[in-house]
Design a protein around this motif. Structure first.
Motif, PDB file in Angstrom:
ATOM      1  N   ILE A   1       0.853  -1.189   0.000  1.00  0.00           N
ATOM      2  CA  ILE A   1       0.000   0.000   0.000  1.00  0.00           C
ATOM      3  C   ILE A   1       0.892   1.243   0.000  1.00  0.00           C
ATOM      4  CG2 ILE A   1      -1.987  -1.086   1.072  1.00  0.00           C
ATOM      5  CD1 ILE A   1      -1.227   0.267   3.723  1.00  0.00           C
ATOM      6  N   GLY A   2       0.354   2.314  -0.546  1.00  0.00           N
ATOM      7  CA  GLY A   2       1.155   3.519  -0.699  1.00  0.00           C
ATOM      8  C   GLY A   2       1.147   4.423   0.516  1.00  0.00           C
ATOM      9  N   TYR A   3       0.422   4.018   1.567  1.00  0.00           N
ATOM     10  CA  TYR A   3       0.380   4.871   2.755  1.00  0.00           C
ATOM     11  C   TYR A   3       1.547   4.508   3.661  1.00  0.00           C
ATOM     12  CZ  TYR A   3      -1.356   7.570   6.682  1.00  0.00           C
ATOM     13  OH  TYR A   3      -1.466   8.486   7.692  1.00  0.00           O
ATOM     14  N   ASN A   4       2.684   5.190   3.469  1.00  0.00           N
ATOM     15  CA  ASN A   4       3.891   4.951   4.265  1.00  0.00           C
ATOM     16  C   ASN A   4       4.471   6.319   4.586  1.00  0.00           C
ATOM     17  OD1 ASN A   4       4.114   3.640   1.321  1.00  0.00           O
ATOM     18  ND2 ASN A   4       4.001   2.026   2.849  1.00  0.00           N
ATOM     19  N   MET A   5       4.411   6.718   5.846  1.00  0.00           N
ATOM     20  CA  MET A   5       4.775   8.082   6.213  1.00  0.00           C
ATOM     21  C   MET A   5       6.251   8.257   6.525  1.00  0.00           C
ATOM     22  SD  MET A   5       2.104   9.714   5.733  1.00  0.00           S
ATOM     23  CE  MET A   5       2.640  11.269   6.415  1.00  0.00           C
ATOM     24  N   ASP A   6       7.023   7.185   6.470  1.00  0.00           N
ATOM     25  CA  ASP A   6       8.451   7.287   6.774  1.00  0.00           C
ATOM     26  C   ASP A   6       9.245   6.848   5.543  1.00  0.00           C
ATOM     27  OD1 ASP A   6      11.049   7.077   7.631  1.00  0.00           O
ATOM     28  OD2 ASP A   6      10.530   6.210   9.578  1.00  0.00           O
ATOM     29  N   PRO A   7       9.609   7.805   4.687  1.00  0.00           N
ATOM     30  CA  PRO A   7      10.280   7.420   3.439  1.00  0.00           C
ATOM     31  C   PRO A   7      11.627   6.751   3.670  1.00  0.00           C
ATOM     32  CG  PRO A   7      10.190   9.817   3.675  1.00  0.00           C
ATOM     33  CD  PRO A   7       9.358   9.252   4.770  1.00  0.00           C
ATOM     34  N   ASP A   8      12.316   7.102   4.762  1.00  0.00           N
ATOM     35  CA  ASP A   8      13.597   6.436   5.047  1.00  0.00           C
ATOM     36  C   ASP A   8      13.377   4.964   5.390  1.00  0.00           C
ATOM     37  OD1 ASP A   8      15.073   8.726   4.595  1.00  0.00           O
ATOM     38  OD2 ASP A   8      14.818   9.429   6.651  1.00  0.00           O
ATOM     39  N   LEU A   9      12.375   4.711   6.225  1.00  0.00           N
ATOM     40  CA  LEU A   9      12.048   3.320   6.568  1.00  0.00           C
ATOM     41  C   LEU A   9      11.579   2.571   5.321  1.00  0.00           C
ATOM     42  CD1 LEU A   9      11.687   1.163   8.772  1.00  0.00           C
ATOM     43  CD2 LEU A   9       9.357   2.012   9.107  1.00  0.00           C
ATOM     44  N   LEU A  10      10.805   3.255   4.508  1.00  0.00           N
ATOM     45  CA  LEU A  10      10.335   2.652   3.256  1.00  0.00           C
ATOM     46  C   LEU A  10      11.517   2.211   2.399  1.00  0.00           C
ATOM     47  CD1 LEU A  10       7.835   2.211   1.297  1.00  0.00           C
ATOM     48  CD2 LEU A  10       8.457   4.414   0.339  1.00  0.00           C
ATOM     49  N   GLU A  11      12.512   3.088   2.307  1.00  0.00           N
ATOM     50  CA  GLU A  11      13.676   2.788   1.466  1.00  0.00           C
ATOM     51  C   GLU A  11      14.505   1.653   2.069  1.00  0.00           C
ATOM     52  OE1 GLU A  11      15.673   6.329   0.223  1.00  0.00           O
ATOM     53  OE2 GLU A  11      17.482   5.248  -0.349  1.00  0.00           O
TER      54      GLU A  11
ATOM     55  N   GLY B   1      -7.143  13.046   4.901  1.00  0.00           N
ATOM     56  CA  GLY B   1      -6.511  14.284   4.450  1.00  0.00           C
ATOM     57  C   GLY B   1      -7.348  15.534   4.680  1.00  0.00           C
ATOM     58  N   ASP B   2      -8.536  15.367   5.232  1.00  0.00           N
ATOM     59  CA  ASP B   2      -9.430  16.502   5.488  1.00  0.00           C
ATOM     60  C   ASP B   2      -9.583  16.632   7.008  1.00  0.00           C
ATOM     61  OD1 ASP B   2     -11.658  18.135   5.999  1.00  0.00           O
ATOM     62  OD2 ASP B   2     -12.648  17.551   4.136  1.00  0.00           O
ATOM     63  N   GLU B   3      -9.012  17.708   7.554  1.00  0.00           N
ATOM     64  CA  GLU B   3      -8.982  17.844   9.007  1.00  0.00           C
ATOM     65  C   GLU B   3     -10.390  18.010   9.599  1.00  0.00           C
ATOM     66  OE1 GLU B   3      -6.285  20.871  10.338  1.00  0.00           O
ATOM     67  OE2 GLU B   3      -6.607  20.381  12.435  1.00  0.00           O
ATOM     68  N   VAL B   4     -11.229  18.764   8.915  1.00  0.00           N
ATOM     69  CA  VAL B   4     -12.602  18.947   9.411  1.00  0.00           C
ATOM     70  C   VAL B   4     -13.349  17.612   9.406  1.00  0.00           C
ATOM     71  CG1 VAL B   4     -14.804  20.106   8.971  1.00  0.00           C
ATOM     72  CG2 VAL B   4     -12.643  21.353   8.677  1.00  0.00           C
ATOM     73  N   ALA B   5     -13.169  16.869   8.325  1.00  0.00           N
ATOM     74  CA  ALA B   5     -13.798  15.542   8.251  1.00  0.00           C
ATOM     75  C   ALA B   5     -13.243  14.633   9.342  1.00  0.00           C
ATOM     76  CB  ALA B   5     -13.559  14.922   6.878  1.00  0.00           C
TER      77      ALA B   5
ATOM     78  N   ASP C   1       4.088  19.874  21.226  1.00  0.00           N
ATOM     79  CA  ASP C   1       3.117  20.518  20.343  1.00  0.00           C
ATOM     80  C   ASP C   1       1.989  19.529  20.035  1.00  0.00           C
ATOM     81  OD1 ASP C   1       1.707  21.855  18.426  1.00  0.00           O
ATOM     82  OD2 ASP C   1       3.360  21.981  16.970  1.00  0.00           O
ATOM     83  N   ASN C   2       1.096  19.376  21.004  1.00  0.00           N
ATOM     84  CA  ASN C   2       0.018  18.396  20.834  1.00  0.00           C
ATOM     85  C   ASN C   2      -0.955  18.771  19.728  1.00  0.00           C
ATOM     86  OD1 ASN C   2       1.077  16.813  22.806  1.00  0.00           O
ATOM     87  ND2 ASN C   2      -0.376  17.412  24.401  1.00  0.00           N
ATOM     88  N   GLU C   3      -1.083  20.055  19.455  1.00  0.00           N
ATOM     89  CA  GLU C   3      -2.006  20.474  18.400  1.00  0.00           C
ATOM     90  C   GLU C   3      -1.567  19.903  17.052  1.00  0.00           C
ATOM     91  OE1 GLU C   3      -4.925  21.591  18.449  1.00  0.00           O
ATOM     92  OE2 GLU C   3      -5.071  21.745  16.261  1.00  0.00           O
ATOM     93  N   THR C   4      -0.249  19.912  16.798  1.00  0.00           N
ATOM     94  CA  THR C   4       0.240  19.310  15.552  1.00  0.00           C
ATOM     95  C   THR C   4      -0.043  17.807  15.533  1.00  0.00           C
ATOM     96  OG1 THR C   4       1.954  20.958  15.182  1.00  0.00           O
ATOM     97  CG2 THR C   4       2.340  18.789  14.232  1.00  0.00           C
ATOM     98  N   LEU C   5       0.141  17.146  16.666  1.00  0.00           N
ATOM     99  CA  LEU C   5      -0.073  15.697  16.715  1.00  0.00           C
ATOM    100  C   LEU C   5      -1.544  15.346  16.483  1.00  0.00           C
ATOM    101  CD1 LEU C   5       2.225  14.822  19.755  1.00  0.00           C
ATOM    102  CD2 LEU C   5       2.758  14.618  17.322  1.00  0.00           C
ATOM    103  N   ILE C   6      -2.442  16.067  17.148  1.00  0.00           N
ATOM    104  CA  ILE C   6      -3.862  15.734  16.972  1.00  0.00           C
ATOM    105  C   ILE C   6      -4.328  16.141  15.583  1.00  0.00           C
ATOM    106  CG2 ILE C   6      -4.781  17.866  17.983  1.00  0.00           C
ATOM    107  CD1 ILE C   6      -6.277  14.317  18.224  1.00  0.00           C
ATOM    108  N   ARG C   7      -3.708  17.179  15.034  1.00  0.00           N
ATOM    109  CA  ARG C   7      -4.049  17.565  13.663  1.00  0.00           C
ATOM    110  C   ARG C   7      -3.694  16.432  12.704  1.00  0.00           C
ATOM    111  NH1 ARG C   7      -1.258  21.237   9.757  1.00  0.00           N
ATOM    112  NH2 ARG C   7      -2.847  21.593   8.177  1.00  0.00           N
ATOM    113  N   TYR C   8      -2.563  15.806  12.968  1.00  0.00           N
ATOM    114  CA  TYR C   8      -2.156  14.674  12.129  1.00  0.00           C
ATOM    115  C   TYR C   8      -3.172  13.528  12.234  1.00  0.00           C
ATOM    116  CZ  TYR C   8       0.470  10.794  10.215  1.00  0.00           C
ATOM    117  OH  TYR C   8       0.843   9.707   9.463  1.00  0.00           O
ATOM    118  N   VAL C   9      -3.624  13.263  13.461  1.00  0.00           N
ATOM    119  CA  VAL C   9      -4.619  12.202  13.645  1.00  0.00           C
ATOM    120  C   VAL C   9      -5.891  12.535  12.854  1.00  0.00           C
ATOM    121  CG1 VAL C   9      -6.101  11.013  15.307  1.00  0.00           C
ATOM    122  CG2 VAL C   9      -3.720  11.496  15.890  1.00  0.00           C
ATOM    123  N   ARG C  10      -6.313  13.810  12.942  1.00  0.00           N
ATOM    124  CA  ARG C  10      -7.529  14.199  12.203  1.00  0.00           C
ATOM    125  C   ARG C  10      -7.326  14.002  10.695  1.00  0.00           C
ATOM    126  NH1 ARG C  10      -7.265  19.501  15.152  1.00  0.00           N
ATOM    127  NH2 ARG C  10      -8.166  19.097  17.196  1.00  0.00           N
TER     128      ARG C  10
END
Lengths: 146, 96
Positions: A112-122, B29-33, B14-23
């Motif tokens: 799958i293409g969902y891999n957020m760590d490109p170094d680990l991917l490589e 890829g849509d934070e509101v969604a 920076d928890n806001e960045t972390l939770i934003r990533y979870v969203r």
């Protein structure tokens, strides 16, 4: 250079490998990011927040009925009607039967293409895949992103 | 958003960045969604418990007691996607 937070930091150029023999004498493999896998194999980890760095072997002799899709990032309606639109296994089997290509490797490869760590991917998935493709004695590889 | 960026955010608290990533992750890829998806999972979990059905608490407690943190964290993400699928409102393009 890359934007803050971007995954892309590499500027390496990957050289193309010239073909060593005619297409009709070449063994073809297929590498796909479609998340297609044989039914009964461990589903790709589509929920992991950092991605899945494993691949599955897909027998090149498989039929679409033998396979299923596990991924969240592209619409699969069309692929469920005809898997070949995303994973053209029957078309490649036809090319081999018609001697357009010299043959197919025993297995194709899928991840799958969902891999957020490109170094680990490589370091892991890409290396593991390259080794597997070489072990299959592929002369050329068709790479298809989903 | 890269993993290095997330690790920097973790170091900086920076928890806001972390939770934003979870969203973004759960919202494709849509934070509101993603925010709606998190709410949806909690509503679904609450919904199935409202009538006090029998639950296998021994299984839950045994799982929490015996499994490692990474497996439990993965279970948390797995349960999120399972619950939103169970809700019948599936926003994702693909399949689990």
């Amino acid at each position: 250079m890359s934007a803050i937070g971007s995954m892309i930091t590499k500027s390496d150029v990957v050289p193309l490998a010239p073909m060593r023999r005619p297409l009709a004498d070449s063994r073809l493999t297929f590498v796909s990011t479609a998340g297609v896998q044989p039914i009964g194999t461990l589903p790709f980890d589509v929920v992991h927040p950092v991605g899945d760095y494993t691949f599955r072997r897909v027998p090149s002799s498989a039929t679409p009925a033998d396979l299923e899709i596990h991924q969240l990032k592209y619409p699969t309606d069309g692929a469920h009607r005809d898997l070949n639109v995303i994973f053209p296994i029957e078309r490649l089997q036809e090319l081999a039967r018609e001697n357009v290509v010299g043959g197919l490797t025993q297995d194709f490869f899928s991840f799958i293409g969902y891999n957020m760590d490109p170094d680990l991917l490589e370091r892991t998935l890409a290396e593991d895949l390259a080794r597997a493709v070489a072990d299959e004695q592929a002369d050329l590889a068709l790479l298809a992103p989903a | 958003m890269s993993l290095a960026h997330l690790r920097d955010a973790l170091t900086a608290g920076d928890n806001e960045t972390l939770i934003r990533y979870v969203r973004l992750h759960v919202g494709d890829g849509d934070e509101v969604a993603g925010r709606r998806e998190i709410d949806k999972a909690w509503v679904q979990a609450l919904t199935v418990l409202l009538d006090l059905p029998d639950v296998d608490r021994a299984f839950v407690l045994e799982t929490l007691r015996t499994r490692d943190h990474a497996t439990l964290a993965h279970l948390f993400f797995s349960l999120h996607f399972h619950l939103v699928q169970q809700s019948g409102e599936w926003i994702h393009d693909g399949d689990l």
